[in-house]
Every structure is written in C-alpha cells, then in structure tokens.
Design an enzyme around this catalytic site. Structure first.
Site, PDB file in Angstrom:
ATOM      1  N   HIS A 118      -7.495  -1.932   5.590  1.00  0.00           N
ATOM      2  CA  HIS A 118      -6.735  -0.900   6.275  1.00  0.00           C
ATOM      3  C   HIS A 118      -7.220   0.520   5.865  1.00  0.00           C
ATOM      4  O   HIS A 118      -7.912   0.574   5.245  1.00  0.00           O
ATOM      5  CB  HIS A 118      -5.224  -0.869   5.598  1.00  0.00           C
ATOM      6  CG  HIS A 118      -4.168  -0.207   6.366  1.00  0.00           C
ATOM      7  ND1 HIS A 118      -4.079  -0.119   7.859  1.00  0.00           N
ATOM      8  CD2 HIS A 118      -2.896   0.358   5.864  1.00  0.00           C
ATOM      9  CE1 HIS A 118      -3.080   0.612   8.181  1.00  0.00           C
ATOM     10  NE2 HIS A 118      -2.482   0.923   6.947  1.00  0.00           N
ATOM     11  N   HIS A 133       1.277   3.751   1.844  1.00  0.00           N
ATOM     12  CA  HIS A 133       1.695   4.437   3.169  1.00  0.00           C
ATOM     13  C   HIS A 133       3.280   4.522   3.052  1.00  0.00           C
ATOM     14  O   HIS A 133       3.841   3.630   2.722  1.00  0.00           O
ATOM     15  CB  HIS A 133       1.134   3.709   4.610  1.00  0.00           C
ATOM     16  CG  HIS A 133      -0.100   4.299   4.688  1.00  0.00           C
ATOM     17  ND1 HIS A 133      -1.047   3.625   5.673  1.00  0.00           N
ATOM     18  CD2 HIS A 133      -0.892   5.295   4.504  1.00  0.00           C
ATOM     19  CE1 HIS A 133      -2.326   4.042   5.545  1.00  0.00           C
ATOM     20  NE2 HIS A 133      -2.201   5.185   5.100  1.00  0.00           N
ATOM     21  N   ASP A 166       5.746   4.165   5.047  1.00  0.00           N
ATOM     22  CA  ASP A 166       6.593   3.197   5.747  1.00  0.00           C
ATOM     23  C   ASP A 166       6.576   2.027   5.029  1.00  0.00           C
ATOM     24  O   ASP A 166       7.408   0.979   5.134  1.00  0.00           O
ATOM     25  CB  ASP A 166       6.296   3.115   7.141  1.00  0.00           C
ATOM     26  CG  ASP A 166       4.974   2.483   7.470  1.00  0.00           C
ATOM     27  OD1 ASP A 166       4.004   2.970   6.501  1.00  0.00           O
ATOM     28  OD2 ASP A 166       4.512   1.783   8.194  1.00  0.00           O
ATOM     29  N   HIS A 167       6.117   1.934   3.703  1.00  0.00           N
ATOM     30  CA  HIS A 167       6.001   0.674   2.942  1.00  0.00           C
ATOM     31  C   HIS A 167       6.460   0.970   1.502  1.00  0.00           C
ATOM     32  O   HIS A 167       6.782  -0.138   0.672  1.00  0.00           O
ATOM     33  CB  HIS A 167       4.590  -0.049   3.112  1.00  0.00           C
ATOM     34  CG  HIS A 167       4.063  -0.412   4.133  1.00  0.00           C
ATOM     35  ND1 HIS A 167       4.161  -1.726   4.575  1.00  0.00           N
ATOM     36  CD2 HIS A 167       3.791   0.142   5.202  1.00  0.00           C
ATOM     37  CE1 HIS A 167       3.615  -2.025   5.837  1.00  0.00           C
ATOM     38  NE2 HIS A 167       3.377  -0.821   6.537  1.00  0.00           N
ATOM     39  N   HIS A 175       5.823  -5.400  12.029  1.00  0.00           N
ATOM     40  CA  HIS A 175       5.253  -3.999  11.997  1.00  0.00           C
ATOM     41  C   HIS A 175       4.983  -3.538  13.461  1.00  0.00           C
ATOM     42  O   HIS A 175       3.847  -2.912  13.790  1.00  0.00           O
ATOM     43  CB  HIS A 175       3.802  -3.974  11.142  1.00  0.00           C
ATOM     44  CG  HIS A 175       3.330  -2.780  10.662  1.00  0.00           C
ATOM     45  ND1 HIS A 175       2.527  -1.868  11.205  1.00  0.00           N
ATOM     46  CD2 HIS A 175       4.090  -2.144   9.677  1.00  0.00           C
ATOM     47  CE1 HIS A 175       2.400  -0.950  10.694  1.00  0.00           C
ATOM     48  NE2 HIS A 175       3.097  -0.834   9.621  1.00  0.00           N
ATOM     49  N   ASP A 209      -0.302  -3.843   5.890  1.00  0.00           N
ATOM     50  CA  ASP A 209      -0.897  -3.550   7.170  1.00  0.00           C
ATOM     51  C   ASP A 209      -2.428  -3.849   7.088  1.00  0.00           C
ATOM     52  O   ASP A 209      -3.105  -3.636   6.200  1.00  0.00           O
ATOM     53  CB  ASP A 209      -0.844  -1.961   7.483  1.00  0.00           C
ATOM     54  CG  ASP A 209       0.490  -1.676   7.652  1.00  0.00           C
ATOM     55  OD1 ASP A 209       1.299  -2.366   7.580  1.00  0.00           O
ATOM     56  OD2 ASP A 209       0.710  -0.143   7.819  1.00  0.00           O
ATOM     57  N   HIS A 254       0.777  -1.005  -0.070  1.00  0.00           N
ATOM     58  CA  HIS A 254      -0.110  -0.026  -0.077  1.00  0.00           C
ATOM     59  C   HIS A 254       0.856   1.172   0.147  1.00  0.00           C
ATOM     60  O   HIS A 254       2.068   1.014   0.049  1.00  0.00           O
ATOM     61  CB  HIS A 254      -0.840   0.153   1.232  1.00  0.00           C
ATOM     62  CG  HIS A 254      -0.427   0.090   2.681  1.00  0.00           C
ATOM     63  ND1 HIS A 254       0.424  -0.827   2.957  1.00  0.00           N
ATOM     64  CD2 HIS A 254      -0.609   1.011   3.635  1.00  0.00           C
ATOM     65  CE1 HIS A 254       0.870  -0.478   4.508  1.00  0.00           C
ATOM     66  NE2 HIS A 254      -0.068   0.490   4.627  1.00  0.00           N
TER      67      HIS A 254
END
Ligand SMILES: [Zn+2]
Ligand SMILES: [Zn+2]
Length: 301
Positions: free
Chosen positions: A140, A62, A64-65, A268, A210, A60
């Site tokens: 999510h 976001h 942090d990915h 995570h 997530d 996805h």
C-alpha cells in the site's frame, strides 16, 4: 468464529457508513481489527461488550483505519478500565497516541502496551493456548499489514463407546484426548485413533486491507477458511486502483481464487458508489463464494 463488521467503507465517515473496523470473536476471545472514526459508537450499536477487547490490531496509519483509537483508549480510561490493553500497529503509533495523551495530561490508569511493527516479513505477533495471530505484509502507499487469525488445533474427542469397551479408567481420559496410546493391563496397546474422533478442524481468517493487487500474499492465505480482502473500486476505476494502491472487486476475487480460500468477504468500498451490489457481481465472474461486508453485519463460520 464470528466476525462483526463495524465499518467497511473507505476514506470518510458518512451519515450511514463508517470507515474500517471489525471485531472478531474466536474461542471466547474478542479482537478488534482497525479502529476508524466512529468505532466506539458502532461497538455500542452492535452491543459488543467492549471491555472484553484486550488486543487491538491496526493495519496502517491512514486515518480511516485508526482515527478512532485515541477515543477508544480515552473512553476505556473514563470507564475505569483496569485490564491491560495491547495495541499492535506500525512503528510510530505509540508516538502519535502518547503525544495526544501527554498534551491532554490524560495518561491511562490501566496498562497500555504498544507492539510496534516494522518487519516486511510475516511474523507471529500474538499467541495464546487457543489462537495465533500473524502479520501479512501488504502493498500500500504506507507501511501496512494484514492479519491472519488461526485457531489452534483442538484436542481429540473421546469416543466414549470405545473407551468403555476397553474398560479404560477415567483417569486416562485426559491422556487419550492429548493423543496418547493406552497400554491395557494385559499388555495390549490400543492406538489412539481407536479411542478418539478427529477434532473439529481449526478455522482461519485473514484481514487484508488496504492493498494493491499483490500475489505475494497468496502463500500466507493459502486454503484458509475466510479471506476479507479490500475492494475499493469497481472495474471502471481499475487505473485509479493501481494509482492509489487499492484493489478492484475482480482483483480481490483473483487473489481468493489463486489462494484457494473457501470464502471471500469484500469491503473497504469507495464512497463514490451508490450501491455495493456490483462489487459482488463483478467478483463472482471470477470466484464463486463472495459475501459483501456491510456496517453492522455479522458473519458466523
Ligand atoms: Zn483505507
Ligand atoms: Zn490506506
């Protein structure tokens, strides 16, 4: 099957922890899952031959990915990569990367292919003669997919003693490994199971991060070998997990239990916790086979 965790912490990179990224090696193929900031450095630290990565799967959008993705793409260009690179990720990912490449006038010389995902149903997104990859729709705050990696069934193993007993010529061995019965010169037919052993059972690995606790993923991961499931929070933050659409360690363990998977790996983790040992303790009150991901750790199955 080997899984190397490059990063498995939520939100921000810190001195000793990294956001999400992992490399999975199956049958001599190397796949990158998510590409948080710092992924390149982690690939180097873990001595992973990253020119071998031809497929990148992004769960996805976001940060942090995937904030490490533009860096990796541009490093590949600086290293004079010539092999095609395939990126699988949510619709919009091509626009983001192209904008950065266009404004920097830094188009790659190698083929850069985007496979944008927008389905809310599971779909096959990659397949070759040994491995198949399917999406797992997750729940999510933005459109998110997990990924299921399945080895294909290997050929049957030749029982050398048996084929020699029946005096079968070598030119028939390939057919036997492919599961065929064999007719002997005198008209007798030897059934395949008398000439072969069962192949090693194919392995399967699911990456689910997530996601909020969501039992609708269970059919996709039923009885798989290894499940990586996010566990951002401990029990004490259960309400926050619900609000931010993440899971607790116990919720991840409940999914593992209900899906009857063989092994659960947690990751995570929120960076609010000083130690991650409590994640294992809390998950093990529900499901016995729990391993903790940590940056730089490898798992061999
Ligand atoms: Zn995240
Ligand atoms: Zn997220």
């Amino acid at each position: 099957m080997n899984i190397t965790i490059l990063g498995c912490y939520a939100a921000t990179p810190r001195t000793f922890t990294n956001p999400t990224s992992q490399v999975i090696e199956i049958r001599n193929r190397l796949f990158l899952i998510d590409c948080g900031e710092g992924t390149q450095v982690q690939l180097r630290k873990n001595k992973i031959k990253f020119s071998k990565i031809n497929q990148v799967f992004i769960s996805h959008l976001h940060g942090d990915h995937f904030f490490g993705l533009i860096g990796l793409i541009s490093t590949f260009a600086l290293l004079n990569r010539t092999t095609d690179l395939h990126i699988y990720g949510p619709k919009g990912i091509k626009e983001i990367i192209h904008l950065q490449l266009r404004l920097a006038n830094s188009w790659t010389k190698y083929g850069l292919f985007f496979h944008e995902l927008e389905s809310h149903e599971s779909e096959v997104i990659y397949e070759d003669d040994k491995v198949i990859v399917k999406t797992i729709p997750l729940n999510h705050r933005v459109y998110t997919n997990g990924f299921l990696f399945q080895e294909k069934i290997r050929k049957r193993k030749l029982n050398i003693d048996a084929v020699q007993n029946y005096e079968i010529e070598k030119c028939f061995y390939q057919n036997i490994k492919n599961g065929k019965d064999i007719s002997l010169g005198d008209g007798r037919v030897v059934e395949n199971h008398k000439l072969t052993f069962d192949p090693v059972p194919p392995l399967s690995y699911a990456f689910c991060s997530d996601t909020a606790y969501d039992e609708s993923i269970i059919p996709y991961i039923k009885e798989i070998d290894v499940l990586y499931h996010e566990s951002t929070f401990l029990d004490s933050e259960e309400a926050l997990a619900g609000k931010t659409m993440h899971s607790t360690a116990k919720e991840a363990a409940t999914i593992a239990l209900k899906a009857k998977v063989k092994q659960l790996i947690l990751g995570h983790y929120s960076t609010r916790y000083d130690s991650i040992s409590q994640f294992k303790e809390q998950a093990e009150t529900i499901f016995p086979n729990v391993l903790l991901a940590d940056d730089g750790k490898s798992f061999e199955f």
